[in-house]
Design a protein around this motif. Structure first.
Motif, PDB file in Angstrom:
ATOM      1  N   ALA A 109       0.831  -1.204   0.000  1.00  0.00           N
ATOM      2  CA  ALA A 109       0.000   0.000   0.000  1.00  0.00           C
ATOM      3  C   ALA A 109       0.869   1.259   0.000  1.00  0.00           C
ATOM      4  CB  ALA A 109      -0.929  -0.003   1.212  1.00  0.00           C
ATOM      5  N   LEU A 110       1.950   1.245   0.764  1.00  0.00           N
ATOM      6  CA  LEU A 110       2.849   2.402   0.803  1.00  0.00           C
ATOM      7  C   LEU A 110       3.565   2.588  -0.523  1.00  0.00           C
ATOM      8  CD1 LEU A 110       4.369   2.000   4.389  1.00  0.00           C
ATOM      9  CD2 LEU A 110       2.688   3.673   3.628  1.00  0.00           C
ATOM     10  N   VAL A 111       3.960   1.472  -1.155  1.00  0.00           N
ATOM     11  CA  VAL A 111       4.616   1.551  -2.464  1.00  0.00           C
ATOM     12  C   VAL A 111       3.660   2.140  -3.501  1.00  0.00           C
ATOM     13  CG1 VAL A 111       5.558   0.189  -4.367  1.00  0.00           C
ATOM     14  CG2 VAL A 111       6.250  -0.306  -2.021  1.00  0.00           C
ATOM     15  N   LEU A 112       2.415   1.683  -3.512  1.00  0.00           N
ATOM     16  CA  LEU A 112       1.429   2.209  -4.458  1.00  0.00           C
ATOM     17  C   LEU A 112       1.209   3.701  -4.234  1.00  0.00           C
ATOM     18  CD1 LEU A 112      -1.223  -0.674  -4.446  1.00  0.00           C
ATOM     19  CD2 LEU A 112       0.447  -0.131  -6.240  1.00  0.00           C
ATOM     20  N   LEU A 113       1.163   4.104  -2.978  1.00  0.00           N
ATOM     21  CA  LEU A 113       1.015   5.523  -2.673  1.00  0.00           C
ATOM     22  C   LEU A 113       2.202   6.313  -3.201  1.00  0.00           C
ATOM     23  CD1 LEU A 113      -0.498   7.808  -1.248  1.00  0.00           C
ATOM     24  CD2 LEU A 113       0.716   7.201   0.860  1.00  0.00           C
ATOM     25  N   GLY A 114       3.410   5.747  -3.056  1.00  0.00           N
ATOM     26  CA  GLY A 114       4.604   6.397  -3.579  1.00  0.00           C
ATOM     27  C   GLY A 114       4.560   6.540  -5.089  1.00  0.00           C
ATOM     28  N   TRP A 115       4.121   5.511  -5.779  1.00  0.00           N
ATOM     29  CA  TRP A 115       4.015   5.570  -7.238  1.00  0.00           C
ATOM     30  C   TRP A 115       3.005   6.636  -7.679  1.00  0.00           C
ATOM     31  CZ3 TRP A 115       3.759  -0.432  -8.252  1.00  0.00           C
ATOM     32  CH2 TRP A 115       5.070  -0.949  -8.225  1.00  0.00           C
TER      33      TRP A 115
ATOM     34  N   ALA B  85      20.495   3.009   4.458  1.00  0.00           N
ATOM     35  CA  ALA B  85      20.952   2.033   3.470  1.00  0.00           C
ATOM     36  C   ALA B  85      19.792   1.165   2.977  1.00  0.00           C
ATOM     37  CB  ALA B  85      22.051   1.163   4.068  1.00  0.00           C
ATOM     38  N   LEU B  86      18.963   0.685   3.896  1.00  0.00           N
ATOM     39  CA  LEU B  86      17.836  -0.159   3.504  1.00  0.00           C
ATOM     40  C   LEU B  86      16.805   0.637   2.704  1.00  0.00           C
ATOM     41  CD1 LEU B  86      17.356  -2.248   6.771  1.00  0.00           C
ATOM     42  CD2 LEU B  86      18.107  -3.105   4.543  1.00  0.00           C
ATOM     43  N   THR B  87      16.571   1.882   3.097  1.00  0.00           N
ATOM     44  CA  THR B  87      15.628   2.725   2.359  1.00  0.00           C
ATOM     45  C   THR B  87      16.142   3.016   0.967  1.00  0.00           C
ATOM     46  OG1 THR B  87      14.891   3.742   4.434  1.00  0.00           O
ATOM     47  CG2 THR B  87      14.363   4.895   2.386  1.00  0.00           C
ATOM     48  N   LEU B  88      17.440   3.325   0.850  1.00  0.00           N
ATOM     49  CA  LEU B  88      18.031   3.583  -0.460  1.00  0.00           C
ATOM     50  C   LEU B  88      17.933   2.350  -1.348  1.00  0.00           C
ATOM     51  CD1 LEU B  88      19.598   5.427  -2.353  1.00  0.00           C
ATOM     52  CD2 LEU B  88      21.711   4.645  -1.283  1.00  0.00           C
ATOM     53  N   LEU B  89      18.169   1.178  -0.766  1.00  0.00           N
ATOM     54  CA  LEU B  89      18.036  -0.063  -1.514  1.00  0.00           C
ATOM     55  C   LEU B  89      16.612  -0.224  -2.042  1.00  0.00           C
ATOM     56  CD1 LEU B  89      19.312  -2.753  -2.423  1.00  0.00           C
ATOM     57  CD2 LEU B  89      18.621  -3.717  -0.216  1.00  0.00           C
ATOM     58  N   GLY B  90      15.636   0.098  -1.195  1.00  0.00           N
ATOM     59  CA  GLY B  90      14.245   0.010  -1.617  1.00  0.00           C
ATOM     60  C   GLY B  90      13.914   0.984  -2.734  1.00  0.00           C
ATOM     61  N   ILE B  91      14.467   2.201  -2.666  1.00  0.00           N
ATOM     62  CA  ILE B  91      14.229   3.206  -3.701  1.00  0.00           C
ATOM     63  C   ILE B  91      14.843   2.778  -5.029  1.00  0.00           C
ATOM     64  CG2 ILE B  91      14.793   5.566  -4.414  1.00  0.00           C
ATOM     65  CD1 ILE B  91      14.520   6.391  -1.483  1.00  0.00           C
ATOM     66  N   LEU B  92      16.046   2.193  -4.961  1.00  0.00           N
ATOM     67  CA  LEU B  92      16.742   1.786  -6.186  1.00  0.00           C
ATOM     68  C   LEU B  92      16.060   0.621  -6.894  1.00  0.00           C
ATOM     69  CD1 LEU B  92      20.482   2.078  -5.044  1.00  0.00           C
ATOM     70  CD2 LEU B  92      19.188   3.633  -6.530  1.00  0.00           C
ATOM     71  N   THR B  93      15.150  -0.062  -6.233  1.00  0.00           N
ATOM     72  CA  THR B  93      14.388  -1.139  -6.868  1.00  0.00           C
ATOM     73  C   THR B  93      13.080  -0.611  -7.462  1.00  0.00           C
ATOM     74  OG1 THR B  93      13.280  -1.713  -4.784  1.00  0.00           O
ATOM     75  CG2 THR B  93      15.342  -2.863  -5.302  1.00  0.00           C
TER      76      THR B  93
ATOM     77  N   GLY C 140      11.185  -2.659  -3.369  1.00  0.00           N
ATOM     78  CA  GLY C 140      11.809  -3.196  -2.168  1.00  0.00           C
ATOM     79  C   GLY C 140      11.260  -2.603  -0.889  1.00  0.00           C
ATOM     80  N   LEU C 141      10.640  -1.433  -0.997  1.00  0.00           N
ATOM     81  CA  LEU C 141      10.092  -0.797   0.196  1.00  0.00           C
ATOM     82  C   LEU C 141       8.898  -1.561   0.753  1.00  0.00           C
ATOM     83  CD1 LEU C 141      10.283   2.991  -0.771  1.00  0.00           C
ATOM     84  CD2 LEU C 141      11.841   1.687   0.689  1.00  0.00           C
ATOM     85  N   ALA C 142       8.310  -2.428  -0.073  1.00  0.00           N
ATOM     86  CA  ALA C 142       7.210  -3.257   0.415  1.00  0.00           C
ATOM     87  C   ALA C 142       7.666  -4.168   1.547  1.00  0.00           C
ATOM     88  CB  ALA C 142       6.633  -4.094  -0.725  1.00  0.00           C
ATOM     89  N   VAL C 143       8.951  -4.503   1.553  1.00  0.00           N
ATOM     90  CA  VAL C 143       9.534  -5.302   2.627  1.00  0.00           C
ATOM     91  C   VAL C 143      10.263  -4.414   3.623  1.00  0.00           C
ATOM     92  CG1 VAL C 143      11.234  -7.086   3.192  1.00  0.00           C
ATOM     93  CG2 VAL C 143       9.745  -7.359   1.194  1.00  0.00           C
ATOM     94  N   VAL C 144      10.974  -3.411   3.111  1.00  0.00           N
ATOM     95  CA  VAL C 144      11.808  -2.561   3.959  1.00  0.00           C
ATOM     96  C   VAL C 144      10.974  -1.777   4.966  1.00  0.00           C
ATOM     97  CG1 VAL C 144      13.306  -0.520   3.967  1.00  0.00           C
ATOM     98  CG2 VAL C 144      13.717  -2.377   2.335  1.00  0.00           C
ATOM     99  N   PHE C 145       9.862  -1.193   4.542  1.00  0.00           N
ATOM    100  CA  PHE C 145       9.043  -0.393   5.451  1.00  0.00           C
ATOM    101  C   PHE C 145       8.534  -1.205   6.648  1.00  0.00           C
ATOM    102  CE2 PHE C 145       8.124   3.412   2.635  1.00  0.00           C
ATOM    103  CZ  PHE C 145       8.570   4.319   3.565  1.00  0.00           C
ATOM    104  N   PRO C 146       7.896  -2.366   6.411  1.00  0.00           N
ATOM    105  CA  PRO C 146       7.450  -3.143   7.583  1.00  0.00           C
ATOM    106  C   PRO C 146       8.614  -3.619   8.449  1.00  0.00           C
ATOM    107  CG  PRO C 146       6.308  -3.863   5.598  1.00  0.00           C
ATOM    108  CD  PRO C 146       7.400  -2.940   5.146  1.00  0.00           C
TER     109      PRO C 146
END
Length: 247
Positions: A44-50, A210-218, A222-228
């Motif tokens: 849900a957070l990823v979709l909101l970001g998109w 680092a984890l947030t940047l990794l999620g952004i670069l995907t 990746g934030l679907a896993v990183v955020f929780p």
């Protein structure tokens, strides 16, 4: 053990990397134990970001995308508040939503101030020019000496905003879920915990970045896993610092 709402955090003497790994392992256990909820929350957070990114691009405001992604680190903790009650196992009374909103508003001010500062810095270096696209602007910045100067100075200034935002929000948000306390007091206790565990919080902040940047670069996927994961881990960080509850 009964604690005052104004009880300060303890100082953890163990090696920072060891402690951060412990927090992340505890967060990962919570993620796996609540897999469906965690993935739905993250997606849900990823979709909101998109949706936000698409809105910026379609409205011709793509130039703000880079500082917005950086500013997102400031307001990102607000997005994980809904995970704290899961990590704590507490299904009790509702949290102080008004105080959480207050902290969120302050973090939003930090983010907007940073975006405005980044805009002014770009205008000083390159003048008032039409936005030629995110990719072209990024190439312009990394292919010119003035661009590198802008990136370095912007990173330093952005780092100051991020550090202050992290210090006041890292533990204040889970505290507002856990205790009956006002937002300003929670931010003060969070700042105190951060300064008294400086090396530990520096390591924790670096892991989050680092984890947030990794999620952004995907592509944000990746934030679907990183955020929780970070939401659950943040709760365990708070619990250990303020309750001595190491897992």
């Amino acid at each position: 053990m009964t604690m005052s709402v104004y009880s300060k955090a303890q100082v953890i003497p163990q090696p920072p990397i060891q402690v951060v790994k412990r927090w992340l392992r505890a967060g990962w256990r919570d993620f796996k134990a609540n897999l469906v909820y965690s993935l739905c929350y993250g997606i849900a957070l990823v979709l909101l970001g998109w949706v936000c990114i698409a809105g910026l691009v379609l409205s011709g405001q793509g130039w703000v995308l880079l500082p917005l992604l950086a500013g997102g680190v400031l307001v990102g903790p607000i997005a994980t508040v809904g995970l704290y009650s899961i990590a704590s196992g507490d299904t009790g009374p509702a949290v102080a939503k008004g105080q959480i909103a207050l902290v969120g508003a302050i973090l939003m001010v930090f983010a907007l101030t940073w975006i405005r500062a980044a805009t002014v810095m770009f205008a000083i270096v390159y003048g008032l020019r039409p936005f030629s696209g995110f990719a072209d602007t990024l190439l312009l910045m990394i292919n010119t000496p003035s661009g590198w100067a802008l990136l370095i100075s912007g990173s330093l200034i952005g780092g100051l905003f991020a550090s202050l935002g992290f210090a006041v929000s890292a533990f204040s948000l889970p505290m507002l879920v856990d205790r009956k306390i006002d937002g300003f007091s929670a931010m003060g206790l969070s700042f105190n915990a951060t300064t008294h565990n400086f090396r530990l919080c520096l390591c924790w902040g670096s892991a989050i970045t680092a984890l947030t940047l990794l999620g952004i670069l995907t592509g944000l996927l990746g934030l679907a896993v990183v955020f929780p994961l970070l939401g659950y881990s943040t709760w365990h960080a708070y619990a250990e610092l303020f309750h001595g509850d190491a897992k």
